[in-house]
Design an enzyme around this catalytic site. Structure first.
Site, PDB file in Angstrom:
ATOM      1  N   ASP A  80       2.109 -21.423   0.046  1.00  0.00           N
ATOM      2  CA  ASP A  80       3.068 -22.646   0.437  1.00  0.00           C
ATOM      3  C   ASP A  80       3.154 -23.726  -0.772  1.00  0.00           C
ATOM      4  OD1 ASP A  80       0.306 -23.369   0.838  1.00  0.00           O
ATOM      5  OD2 ASP A  80       0.967 -25.249   1.789  1.00  0.00           O
TER       6      ASP A  80
ATOM      7  N   GLU B 228      -2.042 -24.385   2.796  1.00  0.00           N
ATOM      8  CA  GLU B 228      -3.123 -24.989   2.097  1.00  0.00           C
ATOM      9  C   GLU B 228      -2.806 -26.455   2.027  1.00  0.00           C
ATOM     10  OE1 GLU B 228      -5.431 -26.349  -1.386  1.00  0.00           O
ATOM     11  OE2 GLU B 228      -3.347 -26.407  -1.132  1.00  0.00           O
TER      12      GLU B 228
HETATM   13 ZN   LIG Z   1      -2.946 -25.604  -4.702  1.00  0.00          ZN
END
Ligand SMILES: [Zn+2]
Length: 415
Positions: free
Chosen positions: A80, A172
């Site tokens: 992401d 993340e």
């Molecule tokens: Zn990162």
């Protein structure tokens, strides 16, 4: 294929995560990249590559002949990109033989060498920037590209290796990256996240972190008739703020210095709330900070009456150094491998948390390696092709080192 060429293929896929979403992954579009990566892994010979229903891409490369007793090494990057800046319709711009000076990005933005002093050290390289309208997404598609290129190099050059475990994780940037990674199935003895920072960086220290919320209850009386009766909750919130050291805030600290950061304050006479995040690398200092907040709660309740204020402290994550220290070979090996590429290793204490910190506390020691990228989460994000080559070479070198050392880690027998 060079790592930067892979990066250019990945950044055009929109994978922004969404903090407000309650689904896993937070955005379905992350599957677009996940599925593409799975296919690429299979084409590189990773037979068990798969994407699970939570959008975790995993795969394993069995040990090469004679290296079966070498440790299983994990490499992890995230799919992401941050929602701080748009990650849709990314148009990277390649500046060959970069002159080390200012770069006109477009959209009225200039990447200024004055603001980013490392730029002059990138002179002569192939610089990759945005067109000023989006982020680049090198955080962390550069990590993915470097891991993939490492896999290709291992096969192409017949580099001996132990078992290699690969994971590309979603979300993340919203703090969920490693939460649902099945560590049993992943099966690594230890791992490296490959995520952000200069190509010579290694990170194995991060903050200890907690959230603190004071809820304050006041007594509202007509102001004309309030003497010795009114308790103004909003004023108590101000009082709490004044009881904390004014120099221990994010704006006054750096390196390993900790802080109290006021993130929200609201209220009126009847009720108020004041929220902080508390950060410190040192566990004893961190606990002392938590104790300071508990003392303030006690002091306010003594002054205005029991129940005036209640404090909720929620621990968020811990400094991974405690979990890395018993396995320092992970860091020492990486430092040697960085040095072997002709650059000096740079140890950076992270002023935040990492996926690796959470994984370390779940039993998988996991420092972070730099990818060669800079200025994440916005249109100034940039990276160089040569920095990515070095980061890739570091990964290959780590694999090679462990294949001959056959270091069985204590961690493997503990689990
Ligand atoms: Zn990162």
């Amino acid at each position: 294929m060079r790592a930067y060429e892979r990066l250019l293929n990945y950044v055009v896929i929109h994978t922004t995560s969404d903090e407000a979403s309650s689904t896993v992954p937070s955005t379905k579009r992350q599957f677009d990249l996940a599925n593409k990566l799975k296919d690429e892994m299979i084409s590189l010979g990773i037979e068990d590559a798969s994407v699970d229903s939570n959008c975790y891409v995993t795969g394993h490369i069995p040990a090469s002949k004679g290296c079966e007793s070498a440790p299983s090494i994990g490499f992890i990057s995230h799919l992401d990109t941050s929602s701080d800046s748009s990650g849709e319709n990314v148009h990277p711009i390649i500046h060959e033989n970069y002159d080390g000076g200012d770069v006109e990005l477009g959209n009225g933005l200039t990447l200024r060498a004055e603001l980013f002093p490392h730029l002059k050290t990138l002179k002569g390289r192939t610089l990759i920037t945005t067109d000023g309208t989006t982020l680049l997404g090198a955080d962390d598609k550069a990590g993915i590209a470097e891991i993939m290129t490492m896999v290709e190099e291992l096969t192409k050059n017949d580099i001996p290796h132990g078992r290699i475990c690969i994971a590309f994780t979603p979300d993340e940037e919203i703090g969920h990256g490693a939460a649902l990674l099945d560590l049993e199935k992943f099966g690594a003895d230890f791992a490296y996240t490959v995520d952000g920072g200069a190509e010579n960086e290694i990170e194995y220290e991060n903050f200890n972190a907690a959230k603190a919320v004071f809820k304050i209850r006041g007594i509202s009386v007509h102001p004309g008739d309030a003497k010795d009766k009114m308790v103004n909750a909003a004023l108590i919130a101000c009082e709490i703020s004044s009881m904390l050291p004014s120099a221990e805030t994010p704006a006054h600290t750096e390196g390993r210095e900790g802080f109290f950061h006021l993130t929200d304050i609201s209220g009126d006479v009847e009720k108020a709330e004041i929220a902080y995040i508390v950060r410190d690398h040192n566990p004893a200092f961190f606990e002392a900070r938590e104790q300071t907040l508990l003392n303030i709660e006690k002091r306010i309740n003594e002054k205005y009456g029991e129940g005036t204020v209640s404090l909720t402290l929620t621990e968020e994550y811990r400094n991974m150094i405690e979990k890395i220290r018993p396995h320092m070979h992970i860091v020492e090996t990486a430092k040697r491998c960085i040095l072997a590429q002709g650059v000096s290793p740079l140890e950076v204490p992270v002023r935040g948390g990492t996926d690796g910190a959470r994984l370390s506390y779940r039993g998988l020691p996991c420092p972070n390696l730099g990818t060669g990228s800079y200025a994440f989460h916005g249109p100034f994000e940039h990276i160089t092709a040569e920095g990515m080559d070095i980061a890739t070479a570091v990964l290959c070198s780590i694999v090679k080192e462990y294949s001959k050392n056959n270091i069985r880690t204590k961690n493997a027998s503990e689990r």
